[in-house]
Design a protein around this motif. Sequence first.
Motif, PDB file in Angstrom:
ATOM      1  N   THR A   1      48.187  41.133  36.901  1.00 22.34           N
ATOM      2  CA  THR A   1      47.989  42.446  36.907  1.00 22.34           C
ATOM      3  C   THR A   1      46.705  42.849  35.933  1.00 22.34           C
ATOM      4  O   THR A   1      46.784  42.359  34.661  1.00 22.34           O
ATOM      5  CB  THR A   1      49.190  43.587  36.644  1.00 22.34           C
ATOM      6  OG1 THR A   1      50.004  43.317  37.521  1.00 22.34           O
ATOM      7  CG2 THR A   1      48.851  45.079  36.800  1.00 22.34           C
ATOM      8  N   CYS A   2      45.893  43.470  36.210  1.00 19.11           N
ATOM      9  CA  CYS A   2      44.626  43.812  35.287  1.00 19.11           C
ATOM     10  C   CYS A   2      45.228  44.895  34.277  1.00 19.11           C
ATOM     11  O   CYS A   2      45.554  45.897  34.731  1.00 19.11           O
ATOM     12  CB  CYS A   2      43.381  44.334  36.243  1.00 19.11           C
ATOM     13  SG  CYS A   2      42.318  45.098  35.070  1.00 19.11           S
ATOM     14  N   THR A   3      45.066  44.813  33.200  1.00 23.46           N
ATOM     15  CA  THR A   3      45.543  45.790  32.153  1.00 23.46           C
ATOM     16  C   THR A   3      44.637  46.947  32.082  1.00 23.46           C
ATOM     17  O   THR A   3      44.972  48.184  31.559  1.00 23.46           O
ATOM     18  CB  THR A   3      45.617  45.168  30.595  1.00 23.46           C
ATOM     19  OG1 THR A   3      44.400  44.559  30.262  1.00 23.46           O
ATOM     20  CG2 THR A   3      46.686  43.950  30.657  1.00 23.46           C
ATOM     21  N   ALA A   4      43.431  46.824  32.647  1.00 25.85           N
ATOM     22  CA  ALA A   4      42.606  48.048  32.709  1.00 25.85           C
ATOM     23  C   ALA A   4      42.662  49.028  33.748  1.00 25.85           C
ATOM     24  O   ALA A   4      42.833  50.113  33.367  1.00 25.85           O
ATOM     25  CB  ALA A   4      41.167  47.398  32.534  1.00 25.85           C
ATOM     26  N   CYS A   5      42.923  48.454  34.951  1.00 25.85           N
ATOM     27  CA  CYS A   5      43.029  49.296  36.160  1.00 25.85           C
ATOM     28  C   CYS A   5      44.393  49.281  36.824  1.00 25.85           C
ATOM     29  O   CYS A   5      44.658  50.079  37.724  1.00 25.85           O
ATOM     30  CB  CYS A   5      41.633  49.106  36.904  1.00 25.85           C
ATOM     31  SG  CYS A   5      41.868  47.551  38.002  1.00 25.85           S
ATOM     32  N   GLY A   6      45.094  48.139  36.599  1.00 26.10           N
ATOM     33  CA  GLY A   6      46.290  47.945  37.121  1.00 26.10           C
ATOM     34  C   GLY A   6      46.288  47.373  38.687  1.00 26.10           C
ATOM     35  O   GLY A   6      47.392  46.901  39.291  1.00 26.10           O
TER      36      GLY A   6
ATOM     37  N   ARG B   1      38.345  37.350  36.294  1.00 15.97           N
ATOM     38  CA  ARG B   1      37.626  38.845  36.227  1.00 15.97           C
ATOM     39  C   ARG B   1      38.435  39.581  37.348  1.00 15.97           C
ATOM     40  O   ARG B   1      38.708  39.077  38.373  1.00 15.97           O
ATOM     41  CB  ARG B   1      36.336  39.151  36.302  1.00 15.97           C
ATOM     42  CG  ARG B   1      35.524  38.325  35.309  1.00 15.97           C
ATOM     43  CD  ARG B   1      34.023  38.837  35.328  1.00 15.97           C
ATOM     44  NE  ARG B   1      33.903  40.238  34.644  1.00 15.97           N
ATOM     45  CZ  ARG B   1      33.040  40.247  33.549  1.00 15.97           C
ATOM     46  NH1 ARG B   1      32.389  39.239  33.089  1.00 15.97           N
ATOM     47  NH2 ARG B   1      33.139  41.688  33.088  1.00 15.97           N
ATOM     48  N   CYS B   2      38.815  40.902  37.133  1.00 23.89           N
ATOM     49  CA  CYS B   2      39.339  41.554  37.943  1.00 23.89           C
ATOM     50  C   CYS B   2      38.511  41.958  39.058  1.00 23.89           C
ATOM     51  O   CYS B   2      37.184  42.412  38.869  1.00 23.89           O
ATOM     52  CB  CYS B   2      40.007  42.944  37.474  1.00 23.89           C
ATOM     53  SG  CYS B   2      40.328  44.283  38.504  1.00 23.89           S
ATOM     54  N   GLY B   3      38.823  41.745  40.216  1.00 24.19           N
ATOM     55  CA  GLY B   3      38.195  42.349  41.509  1.00 24.19           C
ATOM     56  C   GLY B   3      37.688  43.680  41.584  1.00 24.19           C
ATOM     57  O   GLY B   3      36.958  44.119  42.273  1.00 24.19           O
ATOM     58  N   ARG B   4      38.416  44.616  40.998  1.00 15.79           N
ATOM     59  CA  ARG B   4      38.189  45.781  41.090  1.00 15.79           C
ATOM     60  C   ARG B   4      37.246  46.331  40.039  1.00 15.79           C
ATOM     61  O   ARG B   4      36.162  47.526  40.317  1.00 15.79           O
ATOM     62  CB  ARG B   4      39.399  46.728  41.234  1.00 15.79           C
ATOM     63  CG  ARG B   4      39.395  48.091  41.371  1.00 15.79           C
ATOM     64  CD  ARG B   4      40.425  48.998  41.021  1.00 15.79           C
ATOM     65  NE  ARG B   4      41.527  49.086  42.177  1.00 15.79           N
ATOM     66  CZ  ARG B   4      42.760  49.386  42.099  1.00 15.79           C
ATOM     67  NH1 ARG B   4      43.335  49.994  40.764  1.00 15.79           N
ATOM     68  NH2 ARG B   4      43.669  49.305  43.072  1.00 15.79           N
ATOM     69  N   CYS B   5      37.749  46.358  38.867  1.00 17.06           N
ATOM     70  CA  CYS B   5      36.807  46.817  37.704  1.00 17.06           C
ATOM     71  C   CYS B   5      36.164  45.801  36.845  1.00 17.06           C
ATOM     72  O   CYS B   5      35.570  46.104  35.913  1.00 17.06           O
ATOM     73  CB  CYS B   5      37.771  47.659  36.889  1.00 17.06           C
ATOM     74  SG  CYS B   5      38.758  46.816  35.834  1.00 17.06           S
ATOM     75  N   GLY B   6      36.185  44.594  37.093  1.00 17.40           N
ATOM     76  CA  GLY B   6      35.699  43.393  36.217  1.00 17.40           C
ATOM     77  C   GLY B   6      36.336  43.207  34.629  1.00 17.40           C
ATOM     78  O   GLY B   6      35.798  42.549  34.081  1.00 17.40           O
ATOM     79  N   GLY B   7      37.455  43.704  34.636  1.00 14.43           N
ATOM     80  CA  GLY B   7      38.322  43.564  33.448  1.00 14.43           C
ATOM     81  C   GLY B   7      38.641  41.962  33.366  1.00 14.43           C
ATOM     82  O   GLY B   7      38.860  41.482  34.479  1.00 14.43           O
ATOM     83  N   ARG B   8      39.059  41.535  32.131  1.00 18.18           N
ATOM     84  CA  ARG B   8      39.222  40.276  31.884  1.00 18.18           C
ATOM     85  C   ARG B   8      40.727  39.991  31.431  1.00 18.18           C
ATOM     86  O   ARG B   8      41.157  38.947  31.379  1.00 18.18           O
ATOM     87  CB  ARG B   8      38.317  39.671  30.821  1.00 18.18           C
ATOM     88  CG  ARG B   8      36.776  39.658  31.147  1.00 18.18           C
ATOM     89  CD  ARG B   8      36.031  39.255  29.973  1.00 18.18           C
ATOM     90  NE  ARG B   8      34.650  38.939  30.496  1.00 18.18           N
ATOM     91  CZ  ARG B   8      33.811  37.704  30.754  1.00 18.18           C
ATOM     92  NH1 ARG B   8      34.946  36.633  30.899  1.00 18.18           N
ATOM     93  NH2 ARG B   8      32.842  37.545  31.216  1.00 18.18           N
TER      94      ARG B   8
HETATM   95 ZN    ZN Z   1      40.897  45.979  36.896  1.00 14.87          ZN
END
Ligand code: ZN
Length: 140
Positions: free
Chosen positions: A23-28, A37-44
């Motif tokens: 789970t992306c910690t930035a956008c969930g 990288r997150c496919g939604r927000c690019g978070g790492r």
């Molecule tokens: Zn994300």
Amino acid sequence: MAKQVPIVDYLVLGDPPRLEVSTCTACGAGFFDRRIRCGRCGGRDFERRVVPATGIVRTFTIVHRAAPGTPTPYVSAVVELDDGTRVKANLLGVEPDPKAITLGMKVELATFVAETDDEGTEAVAFGFRPLNGGKGFSDA
Ligand SMILES: [Zn+2]
């Protein structure tokens, strides 16, 4: 008892078995496969999160051709878990017949031994089987 290993790393064997998403910690956003990288927000940054073991059938197809050694026909489905996470998996314990499967049908996670190697180690796979005999539609 035989040693068991899951066929995918997001299946965690135990009582009961469970699925875990990265789970992306930035956008969930949740992903079952490995991401840089997150496919939604690019978070790492990602953390593992247990997802519900129950959900509904969103769509399915009946597979008649597969790799040699794979019994057909079988039902491949996209299951939407109770938290909205979607996972592709086979349906277990249902006839591979469109009349036996309903969109919105409630299902639960189930595991089975897919293969056993020469040392007796069991490769455990997962699927979803109908809850309450598959009757009943989702309110969603
Ligand atoms: Zn994300």
